[in-house]
Design a protein around this motif. Structure first.
Motif, PDB file in Angstrom:
ATOM      1  N   GLU A 126       0.834  -1.197   0.000  1.00 43.42           N
ATOM      2  CA  GLU A 126       0.000   0.000   0.000  1.00 43.42           C
ATOM      3  C   GLU A 126       0.872   1.252   0.000  1.00 43.42           C
ATOM      4  N   GLU A 127       0.421   2.258  -0.742  1.00 50.90           N
ATOM      5  CA  GLU A 127       1.123   3.532  -0.831  1.00 50.90           C
ATOM      6  C   GLU A 127       0.411   4.576   0.021  1.00 50.90           C
ATOM      7  N   PHE A 128       1.218   5.504   0.590  1.00 51.12           N
ATOM      8  CA  PHE A 128       0.695   6.585   1.410  1.00 51.12           C
ATOM      9  C   PHE A 128       1.308   7.910   0.952  1.00 51.12           C
ATOM     10  N   PHE A 129       0.674   8.988   1.366  1.00 49.54           N
ATOM     11  CA  PHE A 129       1.212  10.337   1.126  1.00 49.54           C
ATOM     12  C   PHE A 129       1.519  10.580  -0.346  1.00 49.54           C
ATOM     13  N   GLY A 130       0.522  10.283  -1.185  1.00 49.41           N
ATOM     14  CA  GLY A 130       0.684  10.546  -2.606  1.00 49.41           C
ATOM     15  C   GLY A 130       1.719   9.675  -3.281  1.00 49.41           C
ATOM     16  N   GLY A 131       1.941   8.485  -2.761  1.00 53.69           N
ATOM     17  CA  GLY A 131       2.888   7.560  -3.368  1.00 53.69           C
ATOM     18  C   GLY A 131       4.316   7.723  -2.902  1.00 53.69           C
ATOM     19  N   LEU A 132       4.558   8.600  -1.921  1.00 56.81           N
ATOM     20  CA  LEU A 132       5.926   8.810  -1.435  1.00 56.81           C
ATOM     21  C   LEU A 132       6.374   7.707  -0.478  1.00 56.81           C
TER      22      LEU A 132
END
Length: 372
Positions: A130-136
């Protein structure tokens, strides 16, 4: 080199870091087909064969993958010279997997089957990302479970080995060109964890080896990727530390540089160092019969050094092929054993005619891949 034979899988890759505040969802990997031929030669062992890989999207959120891998093995290694006769055999591996993507998350399930004349393995994999913070920031966790049947070509020996793998991972984009990552893996093994052919040496006499039937290990890895825009180059560094309940401890360092050459060529070079301590029940020769004993050189104190280079040529698109490419590469590996000896004519009583074992190995691969 049983570990090399079982897990040899040569690939060439490049990492270009991307940074985008508008990326709010994980996307499926592109449709791809790849054919590879690999060849390994070292320590009296030759391994060669093809590998085929196909990945195809079947919906907007699902893609499936299938692969086929073959090893044709010819072995006259130092273990074979000591305990048995040279042999030839084939190992085949099949795998299927599926990716499901929903917004910022991806779920992957996979099944792998590997067969050879005296060993069969079935493994299932589950991974969540899973990605968080716009993919960062990207977090991942995984679990695998394997069940093996261990046989012998020279007797009616039959046993089992079960394996469980637990994985955690985290990566973070710090700047548009700099990414760091950390991973942890725990492995729990039980059952027959040795070889039905290998012997231990007690006062110059051969006895069957005897290993514990459980093993637990932990591995931590830390890495960083840095993209140098003015050079069109990516630098990747990684360190991995391993320890287990058999008292084996290992350090693994790898550094690679990947660079674009003009418009169609990519070159990658890498160096690696691996060093480990011996298992608590390993000895080149035992003075008496202990409960657990092994002369497996892969459980001894040894170091290895490797140097590799790979080239990839990007071919123009056609009506049928998207982003096709051709790759070729080679890796040289040096193995140096610090307490595993080679005895003249296999005579373990001639201590004056022994020397520490070492050998060189070469890996060569050629592959063609394309989207469609």
């Amino acid at each position: 080199m049983e570990s090399v034979i079982r897990f040899l899988n040569v690939v060439v890759s490049i990492v270009f870091l991307a940074f985008s505040w508008s990326c709010f969802a994980i996307t499926l990997p592109k449709d791809k087909a790849e054919a590879t031929y690999h060849y390994y030669d070292g320590g009296g062992v030759e391994v060669s064969g093809p590998a085929l890989f196909v990945r195809k999207s079947v919906a907007d959120t699902v893609s499936v993958t299938a692969s086929y891998y073959v090893d044709a093995v010819t072995s006259a290694s130092i273990d074979v010279e000591t305990y048995a006769s040279p042999y030839e055999e084939d190992r085949t591996e099949y795998s299927v997997s599926a990716d499901y993507v929903e917004n910022d998350a991806k779920i992957t399930v996979a099944y792998v089957n590997s067969e050879e004349s005296d060993y069969e393995s079935d493994t299932i994999h589950f991974d969540y990302q899973e990605e968080f913070f716009g993919g960062l920031t990207t977090a991942s966790l995984g679990y695998s479970s394997g069940s093996d049947d261990v046989l012998s070509n020279t007797s009616d020996f039959k046993d089992f080995a079960d394996h469980e793998f637990y994985r955690l991972g985290l990566s973070q984009v710090l700047t548009p060109v700099f990414l760091i990552r950390a991973n942890y893996e725990h492995v729990s093994d039980k059952g027959f964890l040795g070889s039905p052919y290998r012997k231990s040496v007690v006062n110059g006499v051969l006895f069957d080896e005897n290993l514990p039937r459980t093993r637990r290990s932990d591995a931590f890895s830390f890495g960083a990727d840095y993209f140098i825009e003015t050079w069109s180059a990516a630098i990747k560094a990684q360190y991995r530390y391993f320890s287990d309940t058999w008292d084996v401890k290992a350090d693994d360092f790898r550094l690679s540089v990947t660079k674009s050459l003009r418009s169609h060529w990519i070159i990658e070079g890498w160096v690696r160092y691996y060093g480990q301590t011996s298992a608590s029940f390993y000895q080149d020769q035992f003075s008496s019969i202990f409960q657990y004993r092994s002369r497996d050189k892969e459980l001894s104190d040894f170091d290895s050094y490797s140097l590799g280079i790979g080239f990839e040529y990007l071919i123009e698109d056609t009506d049928w092929l998207k982003e096709p490419s051709f790759a070729i590469g080679s890796e040289w590996i040096r193995y140096q054993y610090n307490d595993f000896y080679q005895y003249q004519n296999g005579d373990f009583n001639q201590n004056n005619n022994k020397r520490l074992y070492e050998f060189d190995a070469t890996i060569i691969y050629v592959s063609f891949s394309t989207g469609f």
